[in-house]
Enzyme design. Structure first.
Site, short mmCIF file in Angstrom:
data_model
loop_
_atom_site.label_atom_id
_atom_site.label_comp_id
_atom_site.label_asym_id
_atom_site.label_seq_id
_atom_site.Cartn_x
_atom_site.Cartn_y
_atom_site.Cartn_z
N GLU A 284 29.36 0.45 23.03
CA GLU A 284 28.91 -0.69 22.24
C GLU A 284 29.15 -2.04 22.91
OE1 GLU A 284 30.71 1.76 20.99
OE2 GLU A 284 29.68 2.59 19.24
N ASP A 326 17.76 -22.47 55.25
CA ASP A 326 17.60 -23.70 56.00
C ASP A 326 18.73 -24.64 55.60
OD1 ASP A 326 16.87 -26.02 57.21
OD2 ASP A 326 15.01 -26.30 56.11
#
Length: 461
Positions: A284, A326
């Site tokens: 659960e 980059d």
């Protein structure tokens, strides 16, 4: 044979192909084209559907198992268990919904930052129009501070530099000028083009719009954000775990149910016992724990200025062994700092520092990061008020240098130039080392070039 891309066409050919003219489209032509091409906006490409985002949270196999468990608990009269399981399901799904919905709204807000208006020439008259009404063939006027409203080709320009960080990731502005680029040129190499979502840092330009709306490069990026996101390894693992749990539950429930029937247990009692066993096997709290953990990671990313659209991406980022990116303006600060000023002999020179400051402070164009670094470099040992600016030759792409003409009391008028090394050396006749000036022949010019290049390599690693 495929047609040539627009950035590789001569200006007159491009203007003719677009059915335009230097005086611009007529208002009637612009209205007609707007009906054909549609509004110049990418906002219509995606919509925030809150109900769709919420329903997607319930498609998790673990959540479906919990919904089944709650249903069974309510059918057998265990209402307390049904309520507790339902609350856990709602908490987990609402947490995921709030994160994804908020991130999607933030992305839409970023798209709305595109230019709202632009100056165009229509019927020979300049006018300010909504950017959404710009069509292919419109003649657009750009100036410092303008947001580029469409992908287009530069017809004429003066000292134009554009910030293209939104497209290429480069922090610093790039120079643009009229001309023709090779058909295979990448976005960053198309020096004769401007693109939607970029901004003009300095100079002016006249541009003819070629692509608008969903056909722009910016729209392609927005489309990549809005595309169907591939399933992550984490999501795939959770889905497979849910399927495994479902199969285990089915096998155990059926086995226990058949065993009870073979032992002549009552049918209803055997069925209820099997269903209760299925509920007991259900994890659960697992979906709630997963959602809470990923949401905590998303909040930590948000504190660093990163928007996480899907919670599943958090686990993928954490499981990376190697990240290639980059570094310009992302991993680095994107700030230039002046380390020192030296003469051609490699010795520290206060005179070189003074000349650099004079050029950076007296030039009338938009300050670039190099100028900012020079001006922030500290004391120069001279009073700048003693120097008076007489004239300026702005930077252009033929000379590739910016010149400021100054003089001061008791000194001759001098021109201070800043620009590309090769272009500066090409017009120099002598070189000064210390207090002595020597003729700049080919050998010394080559030596100076090697010295500057090697110095740059040492500075940037």
């Amino acid at each position: 044979m495929s047609p040539s891309p627009f950035w590789s066409k001569a200006q007159d050919v491009l203007v003719h192909d677009l059915g335009s003219r230097i005086a611009g489209l007529s208002p009637e032509e612009a209205t007609s084209r707007l009906k054909n091409y549609g509004p110049n906006t990418v906002l219509a490409m995606t919509h925030t559907n809150a109900l769709h985002i919420l329903l997607r949270q319930f498609l998790n196999p673990l959540v479906l198992i919990l919904i089944f468990a709650a249903t069974v608990s309510s059918l057998v009269g265990e209402m307390h268990d049904a309520i507790i399981i339902s609350l856990i399901v709602l908490a987990s799904c609402l947490l995921g919904f709030s994160q994804e919905y908020g991130a999607t709204k933030a992305l839409e807000a970023l798209k709305k930052s595109i230019s709202l208006s632009a100056t165009v020439v229509r019927g020979g008259i300049e006018s300010l129009v909504p950017a959404s009404t710009i069509v292919p063939g419109d003649i657009i006027k750009l100036a410092a501070g303008s947001l580029v409203p469409a992908d287009g080709v530069i017809l004429s320009s003066r000292d134009l530099s554009v910030s293209e960080a939104a497209l290429t990731g480069e922090t610093f502005p790039v120079g643009k000028m009229a001309g023709v680029c090779p058909p295979e040129a990448s976005i960053a190499a198309r020096s004769n083009c401007v693109f939607t979502g970029t901004s003009v840092r300095s100079g002016t330009a006249t541009v003819i719009a070629v692509e608008t709306g969903g056909r722009t490069e910016y729209a392609a990026i927005a489309g990549a954000i809005a595309r169907q996101i591939p399933e992550t390894d984490f999501s795939r693992g959770i889905r497979r775990f849910g399927y495994l749990m479902t199969r285990i539950m089915l096998v155990i429930v059926i086995t226990v149910f058949v065993a009870n029937l073979l032992l002549h247990r009552p049918l209803i009692d055997s069925l209820l016992f099997s269903l209760a066993l299925a509920v007991g096997l259900t994890p659960e709290l697992l979906p709630a724990i997963i959602s809470m953990t990923l949401a905590r990671g998303a909040r930590a990313m948000a504190a660093g200025g990163v928007i996480v659209r899907r919670l599943d991406a958090i686990e993928n980022l954490g499981s990376m062994n190697l990240l290639c990116t980059d570094k310009t303006g992302t991993l680095t600060q994107g700030i230039i700092k002046l380390d020192g000023c030296v003469d051609p002999g490699g010795m520290h020179s206060q005179q070189v520092h003074l000349l650099a400051v004079l050029n950076a402070s007296l030039q009338a164009g938009l300050k670039n990061p190099l100028d900012d670094a020079i001006l922030a470099s500290g004391e120069i040992g001279a009073d700048l008020k003693a120097f008076v600016k007489k004239d300026e030759i702005p930077y252009d792409f033929m000379r590739k240098r910016l010149s400021v003409i100054v003089n001061s009391a008791g000194q001759d008028t001098m021109m201070v130039c800043k620009g590309a090394v090769a272009n500066i050396l090409s017009v120099c006749t002598s070189v000064r080392t210390g207090n002595a000036a020597e003729p700049l022949d080919e050998a010394s010019r080559a030596a100076s070039t090697r010295f500057i290049v090697n110095g740059a390599r040492m500075a940037f690693g």
